[in-house]
Design an enzyme around this catalytic site. Structure first.
Site: not given
Lengths: 420, 271
Positions: A50, A99
Site C-alpha cells: 500500500c 534502496h
C-alpha cells in the site's frame, strides 16, 4: 549489465497515485508477464504494497530498460507524464542496492521499523522465483537484503518500542499486568481509536472486552464487530469492579469517571490494579485519579509523548542502521565487481582444461602401458601443477576486481591466452 | 575444603552477576540463561562448602554473624533459583545477584577463623532455630527487594516514564506476587524459628521468653509481618502499601539482626 530500481513510495507519490497504480497492478502475474517481456530485462522483482510500487531489475541496457519500465508504469497508472516525473524515482547500481536494503530493513517505511515490509519483500521475491524471473544477480541481492534486514533488526533497537497510541497502551498494560491473558477490558464510547485499542488488546490475549455507550445500540454494534459483551451505561460504576483495563473515549463534556466511583470499585475489587486510558478530549476521567494507589491513568497526551519518545529513539537507531547498510552495500559491490572477472576466470580454466584433455588424448598411446593407479597419478600431477600456476593470477584478478582495476588485466589475459 | 568451595562460589556468584547485568545491557535472553546456570553452579559450590564446614568444624555452620551472612546469601540464591524456575523472570537476577555477592563477600572477611563456640550453642535446637529464622530472613530480603522494585516501577509508570529503565523491571503484578509469596513463606519459617528458639531458651536459660532486646526486636518485626499479612488478606491491600510495609519491616529485621548487638546488652549475643 546493471541493476536498476524504478518505483514510487509514500514519500514521493500521494495516495491517489499509488492507489491507481496498485489497483491496476493488482493482478500480479499479468504485470509480471509484461515486465518479463521487456527484452532488455534479464531478471526482475516486482514489489507492490500500500505504500510502494517498485520494480527491481537486472538489465542489459539501462537507458532502454528505463524507458520501457517507465512506459509500463505510465500505461498502467493512467498518469500524466508530469505526475510520473514527479513521483517516480530511478536508482542505478549501488544506489539501487542501497534502496532495496533500506526497504527490506524498514528504514524506508512510513512507520520506520515496522516489521511487515520484510515479509512483503520476501513474498515478492518468492513470486519472482516462481515466475523464474530471478537469476544469479537478484538471488544474491535479495539474500543480501534479507541478511541486512536481520542484522538491522538484531543489532539496533529500531523496532523495539511501540510507536502507535494503541500499541503503546498495550505495552503499558503489559508493564502493569505482565501478560494480558485472563484480563477484562471496558471500552466506553465508540471512538475509532477506542476500537483500534480494543482490537490490539484482544490480539494480545485479553479475555473479554465489554462495550458501553450512552447510546446502547452503538455499544452493541461494536460488541458484535469485536465479539465482545455490552453493559448499560447506567451500570458503569458497577462495571468498574470487574475489569482491569478501561479505555474511555466519549464526547461527554465533563468527567464520567470520578474518584468516588473508582474508590468504591477499588473496595469491591480488593484493590486489584486498574489501568485507565483516557483518550477523550475533553477528558472523561478525573485527572486526580492519577495519584490514587493501584490506579494508573494515562490520557491521550501521555500516550502521545511515549510514542514521540519511542519515535525519537527509532530515529537514533536508524542512524546505526544506516551504518550497517553502508557496510553491506560496500560488501555487495565487492561481490559484484568480483563477478565481473568471473567469466574471464571461467574461460581461462576452460581453456586450460581443454588443453589438458587434448594432451592426455595425445599421450594416450604411451599412457596405456601404465596401470590404472599410475595413470591416475599422472592426471593428479598435471592438475595440481595447473592449479598452482593459475592460483596466483586468479587471486590477483579477484583482488584487482574488488579495487575496480581489473579491466586492463582482463584484457591482457584475454589477449595473451587468446580467450575470445 | 570448605573454604576452597566457598572461594569457588564467590567467583561464580561474581560471574553470574556480571552475566545478569550484561544480559540487561545487551538485551539477550541467552546471556541470562547462561547466568542462571552459573548462579546454579555457585549455589551448588556454596552448598558443598557449607556441608564441608559443618563436617570439618563439627558444629552447625551458623554460629556467628559471618557464617549467618553466608547462610543467608546461600538461601537467597536458592530461593531465587526456585523463583526463576517458577516465574521465568530472569531480570530479577540482575538485582538479586549483587545482593548475594555483597553478603557472601562480607561473610568471607572472617569466615575462615574458627572461633571458640560457646557451650550454649551446642544443642541440637540451635541449627534448627537459626536455619529457620535465617531462611525466613532471606525470604523477607527478597520480599523487600521486590518491594523496592515495585515502588520504582510504580513510580516510573505513574510519572509517565515507562520507557528505558522501566522495561528492565518485571511487571507490577509479577513483583507483587513475588512479594506476597516471600512474605507468606518467610512468616511461616520465622514463626517456626521463634518457637524452636524458645524451646532451646527453656533448655539453656530456664524459661521460654526472657524479654531480651533481641527477642523484643524480633517480636516487633514478627508483629509487623503479621500485620502486613492481615492487611493483605483481610483488608485487601495490594501493591504500593504492601511494598512500603515490607521494606519497613525488613529494615527493623535488619536492626534485629545486627543493630541490637551494637546498641543493647543482650543475652543473645552470638548473632
Amino acid at each position: 549489465m546493471d541493476i536498476i530500481l524504478v518505483g514510487m513510495n509514500h514519500k514521493t507519490a500521494p495516495l491517489e497515485i499509488r492507489e491507481k497504480l496498485s489497483i491496476s497492478c493488482d493482478d500480479d502475474t499479468a504485470t509480471f508477464e509484461k515486465i518479463k517481456k521487456i527484452s532488455y530485462i534479464n531478471e526482475a522483482l516486482y514489489l507492490s504494497t500500500c505504500n510502494r510500487v517498485e520494480v527491481l531489475a537486472h538489465v542489459f541496457d539501462v537507458a532502454a530498460a528505463e524507458t520501457y519500465l517507465k512506459d509500463l508504469v505510465f500505461s498502467h497508472g493512467n498518469l500524466s507524464s508530469e505526475e510520473m516525473e514527479r513521483c517516480l524515482y530511478i536508482y542505478r547500481n549501488d544506489s539501487a542496492v542501497r534502496h532495496i536494503f533500506r526497504v527490506a530493513s524498514s528504514l524506508d517505511s512510513m512507520v520506520m521499523g515496522e516489521p511487515q515490509i520484510l515479509g512483503q519483500v520476501k513474498d515478492a521475491y518468492r513470486r519472482s522465483v516462481e515466475q523464474e524471473a530471478t537469476g544469479v544477480m537478484l538471488n544474491k541481492l535479495l539474500h543480501y537484503a534479507f541478511r541486512v534486514a536481520k542484522r538491522v533488526r538484531t543489532e539496533t533497537a529500531i523496532s523495539n518500542n511501540a510507536v502507535s497510541v494503541s500499541s503503546t497502551a498495550v505495552e503499558l498494560a503489559k508493564k502493569i499486568f505482565g501478560n494480558l491473558r485472563g484480563k477484562n477490558a471496558l471500552v466506553i464510547g465508540a471512538g475509532e481509536m477506542a476500537a483500534l485499542a480494543a482490537k490490539h488488546l484482544i490480539g494480545n490475549g485479553v479475555k473479554k472486552v465489554i462495550f458501553t455507550n450512552r447510546t446502547y445500540e452503538r455499544a452493541l454494534t461494536m460488541a458484535n464487530d469485536l465479539h465482545g459483551d455490552t453493559v448499560s451505561f447506567d451500570l458503569l460504576g458497577e462495571a468498574l469492579s470487574d475489569v482491569d483495563i478501561i479505555i474511555s473515549s466519549t464526547g461527554a463534556p465533563g468527567y464520567i469517571i470520578d474518584e468516588k466511583m473508582v474508590a468504591a470499585a477499588l473496595r469491591r475489587r480488593k484493590n486489584r490494579l486498574l489501568f485507565i486510558i483516557d483518550i477523550a478530549v475533553p477528558r472523561d476521567v478525573d485527572p486526580a485519579l492519577g495519584k490514587t494507589d493501584n490506579v494508573y491513568l494515562y490520557n491521550i497526551d501521555n500516550l502521545q509523548s511515549v510514542v514521540d519518545d519511542n519515535m525519537k529513539n527509532r530515529i537514533n537507531e536508524a542512524e546505526k542502521a544506516e551504518t550497517i547498510i553502508d557496510e553491506e552495500v560496500a560488501e555487495f559491490s565487492r561481490w559484484l565487481k568480483r563477478l565481473q572477472v568471473v567469466p574471464t576466470i571461467v574461460d581461462l580454466r576452460g581453456k586450460v582444461e581443454s588443453i589438458i584433455k587434448g594432451e592426455m588424448m595425445r599421450a594416450g598411446s604411451w599412457m596405456k602401458n601404465l596401470d590404472e593407479g599410475e595413470r591416475e597419478n599422472v592426471e593428479i600431477l598435471v592438475n595440481s601443477i595447473i592449479n598452482k600456476i593459475l592460483h596466483d593470477p586468479v587471486t590477483g584478478l579477484k583482488e584487482e576486481s574488488e579495487n575496480g582495476g581489473a579491466n586492463p588485466y582482463v584484457a591482457v589475459i584475454k589477449k595473451l591466452f587468446k580467450l575470445d | 575444603m570448605g573454604s576452597l568451595f566457598f572461594k569457588i562460589a564467590l567467583v561464580l556468584y561474581f560471574l553470574s552477576m556480571l552475566g545478569y547485568i550484561t544480559s540487561l545491557v545487551v538485551r539477550r535472553v541467552q546471556v541470562a540463561k547462561v547466568s542462571t546456570w552459573v548462579l546454579f553452579s555457585a549455589f551448588a559450590a556454596h552448598t558443598t562448602s557449607i556441608i564441608f564446614r559443618w563436617v570439618e568444624t563439627g558444629h552447625s555452620p551458623v554460629t556467628n554473624l559471618f557464617e549467618s551472612l553466608s547462610f543467608i546469601a546461600w538461601a537467597v540464591s536458592g530461593i531465587y533459583l526456585i523463583f526463576q524456575v517458577k516465574t521465568k523472570t530472569r531480570v530479577l537476577g540482575a538485582f538479586v545477584s549483587p545482593v548475594v555477592l555483597v553478603m557472601a563477600i562480607t561473610a568471607s572477611a572472617r569466615l575462615v577463623e574458627d572461633a571458640e563456640i560457646p557451650a550454649i550453642l551446642m544443642g541440637s535446637w540451635v541449627p534448627i532455630h537459626v536455619m529457620l529464622t535465617l531462611t525466613g530472613s532471606a525470604l523477607f530480603a527478597l520480599a523487600c527487594l521486590s518491594g523496592i522494585m515495585y515502588l520504582v516501577q510504580d513510580d516510573l509508570i505513574r510519572n509517565k516514564k515507562a520507557y528505558g529503565f522501566s522495561r528492565l523491571l518485571p511487571s507490577l503484578r509479577e513483583l507483587d506476587r513475588i512479594n506476597n509469596i516471600c512474605i507468606v513463606a518467610g512468616f511461616f519459617l520465622l514463626t517456626l524459628g521463634i518457637i524452636a528458639g524458645s524451646v532451646w531458651a527453656r533448655n539453656v536459660w530456664g524459661s521460654h521468653w526472657q524479654w531480651d532486646p533481641k527477642q523484643v526486636s524480633t517480636l516487633i518485626s514478627w508483629i509487623i509481618y503479621a500485620l502486613l499479612l492481615h492487611q493483605r488478606f483481610a483488608i485487601g491491600w495490594k501493591g504500593r502499601k504492601v511494598a512500603v510495609l515490607s521494606i519497613v519491616a525488613f529494615v527493623i529485621l535488619l536492626f534485629t539482626f545486627v543493630g541490637v548487638n551494637i546498641f543493647f546488652v543482650t543475652v543473645h549475643n552470638f548473632i
